[in-house]
Every structure is written in C-alpha cells, then in structure tokens.
Design an enzyme around this catalytic site. Structure first.
Site, PDB file in Angstrom:
ATOM      1  N   ARG A   1      68.102  13.788  16.835  1.00  0.00           N
ATOM      2  CA  ARG A   1      67.827  13.492  18.244  1.00  0.00           C
ATOM      3  C   ARG A   1      67.628  14.754  19.090  1.00  0.00           C
ATOM      4  O   ARG A   1      67.330  14.691  20.272  1.00  0.00           O
ATOM      5  CB  ARG A   1      68.952  12.629  18.819  1.00  0.00           C
ATOM      6  CG  ARG A   1      68.757  11.163  18.447  1.00  0.00           C
ATOM      7  CD  ARG A   1      69.674  10.290  19.238  1.00  0.00           C
ATOM      8  NE  ARG A   1      71.065  10.408  18.782  1.00  0.00           N
ATOM      9  CZ  ARG A   1      72.099   9.993  19.477  1.00  0.00           C
ATOM     10  NH1 ARG A   1      71.924   9.449  20.663  1.00  0.00           N
ATOM     11  NH2 ARG A   1      73.320  10.121  18.995  1.00  0.00           N
TER      12      ARG A   1
ATOM     13  N   ALA B   1      47.220  52.776  51.712  1.00  0.00           N
ATOM     14  CA  ALA B   1      47.022  51.333  51.513  1.00  0.00           C
ATOM     15  C   ALA B   1      45.657  51.067  50.904  1.00  0.00           C
ATOM     16  O   ALA B   1      44.677  51.711  51.243  1.00  0.00           O
ATOM     17  CB  ALA B   1      47.146  50.609  52.848  1.00  0.00           C
TER      18      ALA B   1
END
Ligand code: UD1
Ligand code: CA
Length: 470
Positions: free
Chosen positions: A17, A389
C-alpha cells in the site's frame, strides 16, 4: 551485573500500500528507511543482539542492513518468516536466535518508526523498576479504532489484550490500547510463544495472547502509558508515511530551535536533516534548505528563500524570495530580494547581489556590488567593483560560453553589455549603455554607444504642427 537486553523487530511485511514492491521496512522517510528509524530508537537500550524477522524480499532488507549506518550500532541477526501467520508466529521464528539469551526481550515493529529513544529508555527502566515479567507500551485513543484493547481487572491489573476484531461491543469502547511494543522476561517469553494457538477470528498466532498467559500465571504485567500517542503511529498507507515525515520534520526543527536557531514561523519551513545551522541564525517563514547546506551564525534568511547545497557565511543576509544553489556566500554579504544565485557562484565578504540579479558560475570578490536587474554569467568581478543596474555579461554566442574578467575598483555604467570573452582592467569606467566588445585597459574610460545629438526646438515644432492639423 544488570540484565542484558535483546531486541526483536518484526519486519516481514510487504509495503504494497506504499506503492512499492519492496519490504515495508525499507519505505523511505526524510530521515532514512523505516527500519533505520526503529534501529536508532532502540540504540540507547544497548541491545546485546537485535533480531530482525524478515519475510517478503528478505534479500533487499538484508542487503540494506549490511550497509546502513543505523544498523552498524547493533549486533544484527536476521531470521526468516516464510509465511506471515501472525505477530506471535513472527516472534516464534526469532526464538532459535534467542537460545542462550537471558534478560529482557524488547519486541517491536519495523513499521512503527516514531518511538523516541528516550521514551524507549524510560519504558525499559519502568519495566525493570516494576520488576515486571511483561510490560507493553499503551496509549489512549478514542474508539472506533483497530487496535488491541487493554482489558483490566477489578483492581486495575492488566488481564489481557483483546484484538478489536475479537472484542465485545463493551470492550470496543475501551480507550486504552496496545501500541505493539513489549518488554518481556526471556524465561517467560519462550514457553509462552511456544504455546500460542491460532483460535481467533483471524486464524492468526497473536503475540498479544502472551499477556493473558502471564496474568493467569500470576506474573507481574504492566502497561507503560505513552505521553504522546503520535509516537505509536504505524505506517500502512502513503498518508501514514506523510504523517511520519511531518512529525520527523517537526522534531528536527524543534531540535534546531532548542539549539538556538531562531525561527519566525517554524512550522512553515522545510529543512533537510543533512543541513547544519549554527545557533543565532534567524530563519524566516517558508524557508527551504536542502542537501549539504550550511548556515553560519547570525545569518538572516528572510522568508521564502530556497537554498540547496550551499554555504552561507557569518552574518550574511539572504532577502525575501531568493534562490541559491551549489554556491558559497561570504561573510556579511547580502543577496536579494528575488535573486537567483546559480551553481558555481562564489561571493566574497561584503558582496551585494541585489533584486532581480542572476549570477551563474561567477566569483565576486570582497566588496563587489551588483544591486539591480543584472545577469552575471561565467565572470570574475574584482574587489569593490560596482556593476550598474541592467548590466549583462553576454557569455553565450549560441555555440560556446565565454568568460568575462572585470578588475577591481571598476565602475560599470548602467545597462552595459559586456560581450565575452572580454577583460575590463582595474579602475576603469564603462559609460552607461555601452556595448563592450574589446578589452578595456586599466583606468580607461570606455564608451560603446551612439553619440547623443541635440536638435533645438524640434519637439516644440512637431507639437505645434500636429496640434494645428486637428
Ligand atoms: C497488532 C497487535 C495489536 C496492536 C497493533 C498496534 C497483534 C495480534 N495485535 O495488530 O494489539 O494494537 O499491532 O499497531 O499483535 N508482522 C510480521 N509477521 C506476521 C505478522 C505481522 O512480521 O506474521 C509484522 C507486520 O509486518 C507489521 C507488524 O508485525 O509490521 C504488525 O502486524 P499487524 O498484522 O499489522 O498487526 P495489527 O493487526 O495491526
Ligand atoms: Ca497493522
């Protein structure tokens, strides 16, 4: 001399199971196979011998036991149960391995992995203190349930265990049940097991029948009540296995917490048992730590970080929603929010990798900064260099990856493209918006962009023209 302890672990069952075709004892949890957890729980009892009753696919289980570190602390002998005729029959199969063993025999199951080592130690002490012939671990759980009920007499003495399937309606209402763990005097165990019969509703040899025999003989029988019934949890289904994993995780996190790791919301975190965290680190909500990750003291991990096989140095700050894999973050560096640090990255001390920055296979030396919206792949960044950036290292030409080497104290203006392979010398300055395709010497200014043009009053003239038309 104190009396010897022997353990018998029933492990003959198959884990059908659980979705597999291997012995249930080998079903894996976050902290190892079920059998390993049981062996670790029994370790403080220092058993002179640990007998594992194997059945289905015994060779797999025996192979595991031969190499598992949890088994290395036990002197293990396996015995084979050919057919599963019941728990009593399983123990009968272990009797030949107990010949000549005098002392206390602990009987337990491989699929009940949550008994804590300290609980089992107290249980054995209780059994000895009470001078019992037989003690079982019991717990309280409300009916209906499938456990064997502990039936007591008028002076509260244990009389027997009756399996749920054999109980009368009144007995089914009894909330005190059998966990399946027993401590039994060896001299009582052998004749009691030999005399078991299978006259019951399931036609099985019930181990539990030895309890009635002991009480009828006038032996001392006791039940050791479990404080936390979770410890008695058995594993039959995948849902039981998930429960075991939840409990194991909770215990591991609690151990970390009591060692001095600060959790903002302990229950939301998922941390592998292979991870080490020094006391004083602070862990935010929904943090996931995996593999060989190590977290040093005074680190702050904000919420939702995912860190895999990485080392985070002292006082580093990993901000909200960052992902770090196979990398090293130096002392007092900060990463994120929302940064992606991919494999092969090494950040020195005081480095900053800011929001929406992706780094891969790169080394950023002490004090380097890439604070916003940048991709750094296959590059080296020197000390104190500032990456503006939007900077991109163009490391891939569609066929090959190439390297970018940036010196120390460099200033890369925003929105630059560094087309690899390329080397940027120490102290140089790259003008914003440049596309750099050639090496830049030390201390130079490099501009790689279209020149700006000014057309006086052009915008006004256009405005005037267009507004007249309408
Ligand atoms: C057993 C107890 C019950 C107790 C419960 C706790 C008996 C008769 N009943 O019931 O009182 O409340 O455990 O969980 O003992 N196994 C073997 N060989 C066998 C039979 C079982 O190795 O022939 C192993 C199984 O793989 C399993 C364990 O023993 O790991 C328990 O067997 P199981 O049949 O599930 O016992 P229960 O019916 O749950
Ligand atoms: Ca069962």
């Amino acid at each position: 001399m104190s009396d010897h302890t022997y353990c018998v672990i029933l492990a003959a069952g198959l884990g059908k199971r659980l979705g597999g075709d291997s012995p249930k004892a080998l079903a894996s949890t976050r902290a190892g196979a079920l059998i390993d957890l049981v062996l670790r729980g029994l370790e403080p009892l220092k058993p002179a011998k640990t007998i594992v009753v194997v059945g289905h696919k015994r060779e797999l289980l025996e192979k595991h036991l031969a190499s598992s570190p949890a088994a290395a602390h036990h002197s293990i002998e396996t015995v084979y149960q050919d057919q599963q005729l019941g728990t009593g029959h399983a123990v009968r199969c272990a009797l030949p391995a107990l010949v000549g063993c005098k002392g206390t025999v602990i009987l337990t199951y491989a699929d009940h992995p949550l008994f804590r080592p300290e609980t089992l130690r107290h249980f054995l002490e209780y059994h000895r203190y009470k001078k019992s012939t037989l003690t079982m671990i019991s717990f309280q759980t409300p009916p209906p349930n499938g456990y064997g009920r502990i039936i007591r007499g008028s002076s509260n003495q244990v009389l027997r265990i009756t399996e749920a399937k054999d109980c009368s309606p009144e007995e089914l209402l009894i909330p005190e049940v059998n966990s399946g763990v027993y401590a039994v005097d060896s001299s009582f165990l052998k004749p009691a097991i030999d005399s078991l019969e299978n006259k019951n509703s399931q036609g099985e040899y019930y181990l539990t029948d030895i309890v009635e025999r002991a009480s009828k003989e006038g032996q001392t029988v006791n039940a050791f009540p479990l404080g936390d019934p979770k410890e008695a949890a058995g594993v039959n289904t995948l849902s039981d296995l998930a429960f075991v994993n939840r409990v194991l995780q909770e215990r591991f996190l609690q151990r970390l917490q009591s060692s001095g790791v600060i959790f903002d919301d302990l229950s939301s975190c998922s941390i592998d048992e292979s991870v080490t965290i020094e006391p004083g680190a602070r862990i935010g909500p929904h943090v996931q730590l995996k593999g060989t990750t190590t977290i040093a003291a005074s680190v702050v991990l904000e919420g939702s970080s995912l860190i895999i096989n990485s080392s985070i140095g002292p006082s580093a700050h990993i901000k909200l929603g960052s992902r770090i894999e196979d990398s090293t973050i130096g002392a007092e560096s900060s990463v994120g929010p929302f940064a992606n640090v991919r494999p092969g990255t090494i950040l020195g001390a005081h480095v900053r990798v800011g929001n929406f920055v992706e780094v891969k296979g790169s080394t950023l030396h002490d004090g380097a900064k890439a604070s916003h919206l940048t991709y750094l792949g296959d590059c080296i960044v020197g000390e104190e260099t500032n990456i503006g950036a939007g900077t991109i290292t163009c490391n891939y030409d569609g066929y090959r990856k190439s390297k970018t080497t940036i010196g120390k104290d460099v200033f890369i203006g925003s929105n630059s493209c560094l087309v690899a392979p390329v080397t940027i010398g120490d102290g140089s300055l790259i003008a914003a918006g440049s596309v750099i395709t050639e090496d830049v010497p030390a201390d130079a200014l490099a501009l790689g962009r279209a020149r700006q043009e000014i057309k006086s009053s052009w915008a006004k003239k256009r405005r005037d023209l267009l507004s007249k038309k309408t």
